[in-house]
Design a protein around this motif. Sequence first.
Motif, PDB file in Angstrom:
ATOM      1  N   SER A   1      -5.000   1.980  -0.030  1.00  0.00           N
ATOM      2  CA  SER A   1      -5.415   2.961  -1.024  1.00  0.00           C
ATOM      3  C   SER A   1      -4.444   4.133  -1.046  1.00  0.00           C
ATOM      4  O   SER A   1      -3.762   4.412  -0.053  1.00  0.00           O
TER       5      SER A   1
ATOM      6  N   LEU B   1      -5.160   7.209  -0.824  1.00  0.00           N
ATOM      7  CA  LEU B   1      -5.548   8.157   0.220  1.00  0.00           C
ATOM      8  C   LEU B   1      -4.870   7.817   1.540  1.00  0.00           C
ATOM      9  O   LEU B   1      -4.398   8.709   2.253  1.00  0.00           O
TER      10      LEU B   1
ATOM     11  N   TYR C   1     -11.268   0.755  -7.249  1.00  0.00           N
ATOM     12  CA  TYR C   1     -10.164   0.854  -6.297  1.00  0.00           C
ATOM     13  C   TYR C   1      -8.962   0.030  -6.750  1.00  0.00           C
ATOM     14  O   TYR C   1      -7.811   0.440  -6.558  1.00  0.00           O
TER      15      TYR C   1
ATOM     16  N   TRP D   1      -5.030   1.054  -6.617  1.00  0.00           N
ATOM     17  CA  TRP D   1      -4.558   0.540  -5.334  1.00  0.00           C
ATOM     18  C   TRP D   1      -3.036   0.554  -5.241  1.00  0.00           C
ATOM     19  O   TRP D   1      -2.335   0.249  -6.213  1.00  0.00           O
TER      20      TRP D   1
ATOM     21  N   THR E   1     -11.268   5.090   3.789  1.00  0.00           N
ATOM     22  CA  THR E   1     -10.873   4.171   2.734  1.00  0.00           C
ATOM     23  C   THR E   1     -11.251   2.757   3.130  1.00  0.00           C
ATOM     24  O   THR E   1     -11.220   2.417   4.312  1.00  0.00           O
TER      25      THR E   1
ATOM     26  N   CYS F   1      -7.386  10.570  -4.385  1.00  0.00           N
ATOM     27  CA  CYS F   1      -8.218   9.464  -3.920  1.00  0.00           C
ATOM     28  C   CYS F   1      -8.991   8.912  -5.112  1.00  0.00           C
ATOM     29  O   CYS F   1      -8.712   9.246  -6.261  1.00  0.00           O
TER      30      CYS F   1
ATOM     31  N   TYR G   1     -17.334  -0.753   4.050  1.00  0.00           N
ATOM     32  CA  TYR G   1     -16.996   0.661   3.909  1.00  0.00           C
ATOM     33  C   TYR G   1     -18.161   1.461   3.320  1.00  0.00           C
ATOM     34  O   TYR G   1     -18.539   2.515   3.844  1.00  0.00           O
TER      35      TYR G   1
END
Length: 354
Positions: free
Chosen positions: A96, A98, A85, A89, A35, A302, A47
């Motif tokens: 995140s 995830l 995201y 969020w 993430t 996710c 990322y």
Amino acid sequence: MLDTSTAKTCPAHAPADHPKLPAQKVGILLANLGTPDATDYWSMRRYLNEFLSDRRVIDYAPWKWQPILQLIILTKRPFSSGEAYKSIWNEEANESPLMTITKSQTTKIKAAMHAEYGDQVMVDFCMRYGNPSTPSKVREMVEAGCSKILFFPLYPHYAGATSATANDQFFRALMKEKWQPTARVVDPYFEHPKYIEALAQSVERAYGAMDKKPDILVCSYHGVPKRYLMEGDPYHCQCQKTTRLLKERLGWDDTQITTTFQSRFGPEEWLKPYTVDEVKRLAEEDGKKHIAVIAPAFSADCIETLEEINEEIKESFEEGGGERFDYIPCLNDDDAHIDALSTIIGENLGGWVP
């Protein structure tokens, strides 16, 4: 997450001036995809650069791919990905979903492992991309006295772009250790009875809460290029088997469930049918006005499930004339899922702990 406070002692029969060492333990290292640290341009760029530079993910020759990635994709995509995201969020924790879910899974698995094995084991998690990195967590475990590490990629199905690259990073981390711990890697668990049972329970729970049963359940798996299948990657076959086992456990026929693949990237053909196209076809051609979608290949919700399925794929279904779209969440930290993962861990610890 990792307790490194265990007192160090000299080994038995060692001279008095021998360096003190922590008590030996077995490390259980869970691994997920990763993430970004934040949704701003530079966090997203770092990322995406790490992710899209992985030759397991994009296997084009670097001299061809890197100019496209650095000069075109990474100048634009961090903005659009950042917006995606932002829509999911976890603002309260500033992370995140995830990350939030993986932390919770780890906490619950840690409790289950300590209840079974006490201080003989140590549980933590890492990410393939981003933080906490795999090398940093391997280093922490070694420093904490883990002479053995069980590495568990949280992907039910094997694919070169998921399980294999997670394993690659784990073994690269081991290459840096002067005294390497003994290592084991958990096999994919796409057909494990407890995983199938957890999936089935999640479907039954979701259907039980609806006033009307959906016309069909779409099992949407993350896609890979079709070429990977032709080159020997077993992912497609394992996904098909999960759907079949889920269908059999639910007692359904073929008209009530189907397999699709999402998240295409690049110009070449990927595994078909594509989820975004198939849900539209189901509405337009087959008259399916109410569908449910589940994502069995993801161990935690996710960006691909919360944003892609719930927004892009849902919109495609509605454009085709669909009326009701229900997304069934990933197994996340559901008790049945934690029990399945803990059982799989226990099976893989054989001979390492009583």
